[in-house]
Design a protein around this motif. Structure first.
Motif, mmCIF file in Angstrom:
data_model
loop_
_atom_site.group_PDB
_atom_site.id
_atom_site.type_symbol
_atom_site.label_atom_id
_atom_site.label_comp_id
_atom_site.label_asym_id
_atom_site.label_seq_id
_atom_site.Cartn_x
_atom_site.Cartn_y
_atom_site.Cartn_z
ATOM 1 N N GLY A 258 1.577 -12.935 47.353
ATOM 2 C CA GLY A 258 1.476 -11.583 46.814
ATOM 3 C C GLY A 258 0.263 -11.379 45.931
ATOM 4 N N GLU A 259 -0.236 -12.454 45.355
ATOM 5 C CA GLU A 259 -1.433 -12.352 44.520
ATOM 6 C C GLU A 259 -2.665 -11.987 45.342
ATOM 7 O OE1 GLU A 259 -1.791 -15.993 42.345
ATOM 8 O OE2 GLU A 259 0.136 -15.728 41.340
ATOM 9 N N ASP A 260 -2.591 -12.156 46.669
ATOM 10 C CA ASP A 260 -3.721 -11.838 47.542
ATOM 11 C C ASP A 260 -3.701 -10.382 48.003
ATOM 12 O OD1 ASP A 260 -4.537 -14.438 47.276
ATOM 13 O OD2 ASP A 260 -3.643 -15.108 49.150
ATOM 14 N N HIS A 261 -2.655 -9.648 47.650
ATOM 15 C CA HIS A 261 -2.543 -8.225 47.985
ATOM 16 C C HIS A 261 -2.803 -7.969 49.476
ATOM 17 C CE1 HIS A 261 -2.311 -7.565 43.724
ATOM 18 N NE2 HIS A 261 -3.455 -8.204 43.565
ATOM 19 N N ILE A 262 -2.044 -8.650 50.309
ATOM 20 C CA ILE A 262 -2.231 -8.495 51.748
ATOM 21 C C ILE A 262 -1.230 -7.498 52.321
ATOM 22 C CG2 ILE A 262 -3.255 -10.755 52.171
ATOM 23 C CD1 ILE A 262 -0.417 -11.668 52.955
ATOM 24 N N ASP A 263 -1.687 -6.743 53.300
ATOM 25 C CA ASP A 263 -0.808 -5.806 53.990
ATOM 26 C C ASP A 263 -0.500 -6.274 55.409
ATOM 27 O OD1 ASP A 263 -0.597 -3.976 51.877
ATOM 28 O OD2 ASP A 263 -2.530 -3.089 52.409
ATOM 29 N N GLN A 264 -1.413 -7.032 55.996
ATOM 30 C CA GLN A 264 -1.251 -7.517 57.358
ATOM 31 C C GLN A 264 -1.447 -9.029 57.372
ATOM 32 O OE1 GLN A 264 -0.344 -5.563 59.786
ATOM 33 N NE2 GLN A 264 -0.727 -3.570 58.885
ATOM 34 N N CYS A 265 -0.419 -9.760 57.722
ATOM 35 C CA CYS A 265 -0.530 -11.224 57.804
ATOM 36 C C CYS A 265 0.648 -11.709 58.640
ATOM 37 C CB CYS A 265 -0.499 -11.849 56.410
ATOM 38 S SG CYS A 265 -0.554 -13.657 56.435
ATOM 39 N N SER A 266 0.362 -12.178 59.837
ATOM 40 C CA SER A 266 1.460 -12.558 60.733
ATOM 41 C C SER A 266 2.239 -13.763 60.213
ATOM 42 C CB SER A 266 0.947 -12.819 62.147
ATOM 43 O OG SER A 266 0.050 -13.903 62.149
#
Length: 163
Positions: A95-103
């Protein structure tokens, strides 16, 4: 196009090392040494977290694999809270990477959703499954499972009763 062979060799060596660690943990599980296997998985997660802290980059795929293996082990040990904490720790790190798309993160979220469904937390499970599909639309079949369709229908009924 120039290929960086040194980097490729280093990546291959790291893949072999991680695979060997996972295999060693599997052997420990087969020999009934579950605590030793748990320590291996935790050490691997800690190494990935340290690498992320040191370099600013996180190998989400490697972290996902170790997290999934540890969560399966914790379930096998009957440690439901430990399993839940394993998933939560993963998402705290990622969550610290602020990702929205990551399979790979979506697949961990899917596993977390299935774990919660198995343990009777239907609404939480549905929320996790929806988020997994948002992160990786190829998982949309998950929401077509009967358990999730039933929860979606109940949510709609509750919303209708409130309005």
């Amino acid at each position: 196009m120039k290929i960086d062979t040194k980097k490729t060799i280093e990546e291959d060596a790291e893949l072999i090392r991680v695979s060997s660690e996972h295999y060693f943990a599997l052997l420990k599980i087969r020999n009934g040494k579950l605590n030793h296997a748990e320590n291996i998985y935790r050490r691997m997660i800690n190494e990935i977290t340290k690498q992320r802290h040191d370099t600013g980059e996180c190998d989400h795929a490697a972290l996902a694999v170790s997290t999934l293996l540890l969560s399966l082990l914790k379930q096998r040990q009957g440690d439901l809270e430990g399993t839940r904490n394993t998933f939560i720790t993963f998402f705290r790190i990622v969550g610290e990477d602020h990702i929205d798309q990551c399979s790979c993160s979506a697949k961990v979220l899917q596993a977390f959703a299935l774990f919660e469904m198995k343990n009777g937390n239907c609404m939480k499970s549905y929320t996790l499954a929806v988020r997994a599909v948002q992160m990786d639309p190829s998982l949309k079949h998950l929401l077509q499972w009967k358990q999730f369709r039933d929860v979606a229908r109940r949510r709609q009924e509750l919303r209708g009763a409130v309005n």
